[in-house]
Design a protein around this motif. Sequence first.
Motif, mmCIF file in Angstrom:
data_model
loop_
_atom_site.group_PDB
_atom_site.id
_atom_site.type_symbol
_atom_site.label_atom_id
_atom_site.label_comp_id
_atom_site.label_asym_id
_atom_site.label_seq_id
_atom_site.Cartn_x
_atom_site.Cartn_y
_atom_site.Cartn_z
ATOM 1 N N PRO A 1 -5.076 -8.486 -20.828
ATOM 2 C CA PRO A 1 -4.249 -7.432 -21.088
ATOM 3 C C PRO A 1 -3.831 -6.429 -21.163
ATOM 4 N N ASP A 2 -2.695 -5.811 -20.286
ATOM 5 C CA ASP A 2 -3.069 -4.131 -20.101
ATOM 6 C C ASP A 2 -3.747 -3.151 -20.124
ATOM 7 N N LEU A 3 -4.077 -3.463 -21.693
ATOM 8 C CA LEU A 3 -4.472 -2.053 -22.715
ATOM 9 C C LEU A 3 -5.318 -3.340 -23.557
ATOM 10 N N SER A 4 -6.411 -3.527 -23.918
ATOM 11 C CA SER A 4 -7.291 -4.571 -24.706
ATOM 12 C C SER A 4 -8.339 -3.604 -25.634
ATOM 13 N N TYR A 5 -8.728 -3.684 -26.918
ATOM 14 C CA TYR A 5 -9.865 -2.771 -27.800
ATOM 15 C C TYR A 5 -10.731 -3.524 -28.375
ATOM 16 N N HIS A 6 -12.197 -3.027 -28.261
ATOM 17 C CA HIS A 6 -13.151 -3.719 -28.150
ATOM 18 C C HIS A 6 -13.996 -2.927 -29.071
ATOM 19 N N GLY A 7 -14.991 -3.682 -29.853
ATOM 20 C CA GLY A 7 -16.446 -2.828 -30.791
ATOM 21 C C GLY A 7 -18.246 -3.899 -30.646
ATOM 22 N N ALA A 8 -18.281 -3.318 -31.298
ATOM 23 C CA ALA A 8 -19.624 -4.118 -31.588
ATOM 24 C C ALA A 8 -19.716 -5.944 -30.658
ATOM 25 N N GLN A 9 -18.440 -6.356 -31.056
ATOM 26 C CA GLN A 9 -17.789 -7.646 -30.514
ATOM 27 C C GLN A 9 -16.626 -7.178 -28.689
ATOM 28 N N ALA A 10 -17.279 -8.311 -28.043
ATOM 29 C CA ALA A 10 -16.503 -7.852 -26.993
ATOM 30 C C ALA A 10 -14.738 -8.564 -27.606
ATOM 31 N N ARG B 1 -14.781 5.055 -37.113
ATOM 32 C CA ARG B 1 -15.011 6.712 -35.704
ATOM 33 C C ARG B 1 -15.371 6.218 -35.128
ATOM 34 N N HIS B 2 -14.996 4.812 -34.535
ATOM 35 C CA HIS B 2 -15.533 3.847 -32.717
ATOM 36 C C HIS B 2 -14.706 3.311 -32.338
ATOM 37 N N LEU B 3 -14.290 3.318 -31.454
ATOM 38 C CA LEU B 3 -13.681 2.092 -30.170
ATOM 39 C C LEU B 3 -13.645 1.905 -28.631
ATOM 40 N N GLY B 4 -14.178 1.071 -28.925
ATOM 41 C CA GLY B 4 -14.274 0.658 -27.093
ATOM 42 C C GLY B 4 -12.492 0.636 -26.615
ATOM 43 N N MET B 5 -11.838 0.647 -25.855
ATOM 44 C CA MET B 5 -10.338 0.982 -25.127
ATOM 45 C C MET B 5 -11.140 0.299 -23.184
ATOM 46 N N MET B 6 -10.101 -1.219 -23.137
ATOM 47 C CA MET B 6 -10.272 -1.403 -21.633
ATOM 48 C C MET B 6 -9.068 -1.332 -20.933
ATOM 49 N N TYR B 7 -8.587 -0.779 -19.598
ATOM 50 C CA TYR B 7 -7.412 -0.851 -19.376
ATOM 51 C C TYR B 7 -7.991 -1.265 -18.162
ATOM 52 N N CYS B 8 -6.882 -2.427 -17.606
ATOM 53 C CA CYS B 8 -6.701 -3.181 -16.354
ATOM 54 C C CYS B 8 -5.421 -2.510 -16.213
ATOM 55 N N GLY B 9 -6.426 -2.910 -14.163
ATOM 56 C CA GLY B 9 -5.472 -1.936 -13.298
ATOM 57 C C GLY B 9 -4.585 -2.784 -12.122
ATOM 58 N N ASP B 10 -4.414 -3.563 -12.598
ATOM 59 C CA ASP B 10 -3.289 -4.782 -12.000
ATOM 60 C C ASP B 10 -1.678 -4.267 -12.566
ATOM 61 N N VAL C 1 -13.757 2.522 -21.949
ATOM 62 C CA VAL C 1 -13.600 4.376 -22.208
ATOM 63 C C VAL C 1 -14.364 3.919 -24.144
ATOM 64 N N ALA C 2 -15.038 4.299 -24.023
ATOM 65 C CA ALA C 2 -15.733 4.356 -25.524
ATOM 66 C C ALA C 2 -15.741 5.422 -26.668
ATOM 67 N N TYR C 3 -15.003 5.657 -27.110
ATOM 68 C CA TYR C 3 -14.777 6.625 -28.182
ATOM 69 C C TYR C 3 -15.638 6.894 -28.901
ATOM 70 N N ASN C 4 -16.415 7.705 -29.489
ATOM 71 C CA ASN C 4 -17.389 7.994 -30.227
ATOM 72 C C ASN C 4 -17.422 8.907 -31.106
ATOM 73 N N LEU C 5 -16.863 8.995 -32.654
ATOM 74 C CA LEU C 5 -16.183 10.456 -32.332
ATOM 75 C C LEU C 5 -17.062 10.866 -34.154
ATOM 76 N N HIS C 6 -18.375 9.940 -33.996
ATOM 77 C CA HIS C 6 -19.241 9.713 -35.050
ATOM 78 C C HIS C 6 -20.553 10.472 -34.748
ATOM 79 N N TRP C 7 -21.091 10.491 -35.834
ATOM 80 C CA TRP C 7 -22.234 11.367 -35.107
ATOM 81 C C TRP C 7 -23.666 10.532 -35.228
ATOM 82 N N MET C 8 -23.638 9.233 -35.099
ATOM 83 C CA MET C 8 -24.734 8.208 -35.143
ATOM 84 C C MET C 8 -24.021 7.409 -33.276
#
Length: 300
Positions: free
Chosen positions: A16-25, A35-44, A55-62
């Motif tokens: 997909p053009d944008l997808s979401y990921h966590g501890a499991q792809a 408080r954390h989320l991974g986002m992958m952008y497909c350049g095609d 992009v791995a966004y981690n807004l948690h203190w851990m």
Amino acid sequence: MQEELKGVDYRALGYPDLSYHGAQAWYAPCERNLRHLGMMYCGDYGKQEKEFLFVAYNLHWMPHEFALPNLPKGSVWKFVASTSRQEGKVFTEEEVKTAKQKGRVKSCGGAVENYSNINRKAGNSVMHIWAHFKTITSHKLLVMRYCFKIGLYRQGLLHDLSKYSWTEFSVGCRYYQGNRSPNNAEREDTGLSTSWIHHYGRNKHHFEHWVDYGVDCDTVIQGVPMPRKYIAEMVMDRISASRVYNPGTYTDQAPLAYFLKSRDRLWFVHEKTNEDLEFLLRMLAEKGEKETLRYIKKYI
């Protein structure tokens, strides 16, 4: 790109053009306390062929771990930048090898990290699906066997069925421990266990199910008496949990020892419930399992 991202593979590219990921792809956690989320952008989709940005966004203190999705054959992930690490760092050969094996990257607390096109092998081992399923099923079958011995057939059949719901099962897989409850690990990581809150609300053999607003007392909440048949189920549950998590060291004294470690902090449990449970666990420790089961079957 000149159009809004859709989050779908509308060009049949396999991504997909944008997808979401966590501890499991490809799995996007959706807990309210996230408080954390991974986002992958497909350049095609933006005329950048075979280029991906994760992009791995981690807004948690851990620190939290993220699973990197598989890329097309021949592509590898390269570290680009981080708000908590030196910018411009590229993965070393050893780091690439490790990431290929584990398929995971760790983001420090309060960090945003970018990864651009480490191939990885996707696998259910990240979520420990099979191991968690075996653990909870072994426990349930053992409790059921004990409940049948004391005549609690319906409770034995229904015991812990909520653990197979997505709310509880997904957390159990993600925080699988093997030697203790994954709810403890979730609680240590996020500050609370959503799985446990879901669980005790649906299973009457837990202390927390029998807590209500207080009436004419010094606390806002207070424990109410637990029916004896659920105390009996709780004893079967504690015996089984001790056996499953400590198969090589279990003794009839183990459930009592576990209870005594927290007894002084169980202020929210009704006094009679505490007394009945301790009485049965002491009987188990002193007179053994056979005598205790016989007594429970006779008097519940």
